[in-house]
Design an enzyme around this catalytic site. Structure first.
Site, PDB file in Angstrom:
ATOM      1  N   HIS A  99      42.791  44.235  40.368  1.00 31.45           N
ATOM      2  CA  HIS A  99      42.761  44.890  39.060  1.00 31.45           C
ATOM      3  C   HIS A  99      41.352  44.755  38.492  1.00 31.45           C
ATOM      4  CE1 HIS A  99      47.385  44.907  38.207  1.00 31.45           C
ATOM      5  NE2 HIS A  99      46.987  45.905  38.975  1.00 31.45           N
ATOM      6  N   ASP A 101      39.958  43.870  35.886  1.00 29.97           N
ATOM      7  CA  ASP A 101      39.504  42.707  35.105  1.00 29.97           C
ATOM      8  C   ASP A 101      39.459  41.432  35.963  1.00 29.97           C
ATOM      9  OD1 ASP A 101      42.317  43.025  35.150  1.00 29.97           O
ATOM     10  OD2 ASP A 101      42.574  41.663  33.448  1.00 29.97           O
ATOM     11  N   HIS A 235      45.440  35.035  30.506  1.00 31.09           N
ATOM     12  CA  HIS A 235      45.213  36.014  29.443  1.00 31.09           C
ATOM     13  C   HIS A 235      45.890  35.612  28.127  1.00 31.09           C
ATOM     14  CE1 HIS A 235      43.284  38.678  32.256  1.00 31.09           C
ATOM     15  NE2 HIS A 235      44.375  38.989  32.924  1.00 31.09           N
TER      16      HIS A 235
HETATM   17 ZN   LIG Z   1      46.288  42.154  36.950  1.00 31.37          ZN
END
Ligand SMILES: [Zn+2]
Length: 251
Positions: A99, A101, A235
């Site tokens: 992904h 990020d 996150h």
């Molecule tokens: Zn991810």
């Protein structure tokens, strides 16, 4: 055989997504700003990095609605410099998954061998329609990149373990780092984003296989118990504020 000596968290700035993406389908309409970071492991066998955050230009181009906030100081080269390293000092780069990020700084690490799951690279190069945006960053996939395609659980160096934890993506890895004189550190990457979600076996709204995703959350819990490990969430802004950030370190 010797274990890792220092572990550092490299700040990569922040992004915004809807709460319903963090806690699958729950909390629609509430924007949440969340941190992005990568992990640098100093090991007698070499310098190991786990993920590389996001690239500001790529996010501004493909996902501007995630409202990226990243200073020059929060880029991979600047964060490495803060720790006394240059990008080409990194020997091994492991991508938990691809992904945008988690792979945005890959292109800076010109000397590293890049370890990733053999299914992940295939999916990122040719994603399902619903995964295209997540895999929007292709800057990791360049002619000079040296890939080491892997599968299953494995050990990168003494005490640096990768556990195959699919669901969020098809080739997702989590990393556990053993160190002398302290608890092991568990980095579950995107298996579950926040302490509250993890406690409730709740995965993010972004997933390739939700059933596998729930199994992976339970697997992480089992591993954390077996290894008596300290868990790091990827996150969550509140918990991120309690972590030691580079150049500070865990030892
Ligand atoms: Zn991810």
């Amino acid at each position: 055989m010797a274990k890792a000596t220092k572990v550092r968290l490299l700040d990569s700035g922040t992004l915004v997504i809807d709460q319903s993406h963090i806690t699958w389908n729950v909390g629609c309409g509430t924007p949440v700003r969340f941190p992005v970071y990568s992990v640098l492991v100093e090991h007698p066998d070499g310098l190991i990095m786990f993920d590389t955050g996001y690239d500001l230009d790529v996010v501004n181009e493909f996902l501007p609605f995630e409202l990226p906030e990243q200073t020059e100081q929060q880029t991979v080269p600047a964060q490495l410099e803060l720790c006394g390293f240059k990008p080409d000092d990194v020997d091994v780069l492991v991508n938990s998954h691809l992904h945008f990020d988690h792979c945005g700084g890959n292109r800076h690490l010109t000397s590293a061998t890049v370890w990733m799951h053999e299914l992940e690279i295939r999916e990122a190069r040719s994603p399902e329609p619903f995964e295209r945006l997540g895999y929007a960053d292709k800057t990791w996939d360049h002619a000079e990149a040296k890939f080491n395609l892997i599968s299953g659980d494995l050990t990168v160096a003494d005490g640096v373990h990768l556990f195959y934890t699919p669901g969020h993506t098809i080739g997702h890895y989590s990393m556990l780092v053993e160190m002398d004189g302290r608890k092991p550190l568990m980095f579950m990457a995107d298996v579950s984003y926040t302490p509250a979600a993890y406690a409730a076996d709740q995965q993010a709204g972004f997933h390739n296989d939700p059933v596998a995703g729930v199994r992976s959350i339970r697997r992480i819990k089992q591993l954390v118990k077996e290894w008596d490990a300290e868990v790091f969430f990827t996150h969550d802004m509140d918990v991120f504020g309690t972590y030691k950030l580079a150049p500070d370190h865990y030892a």
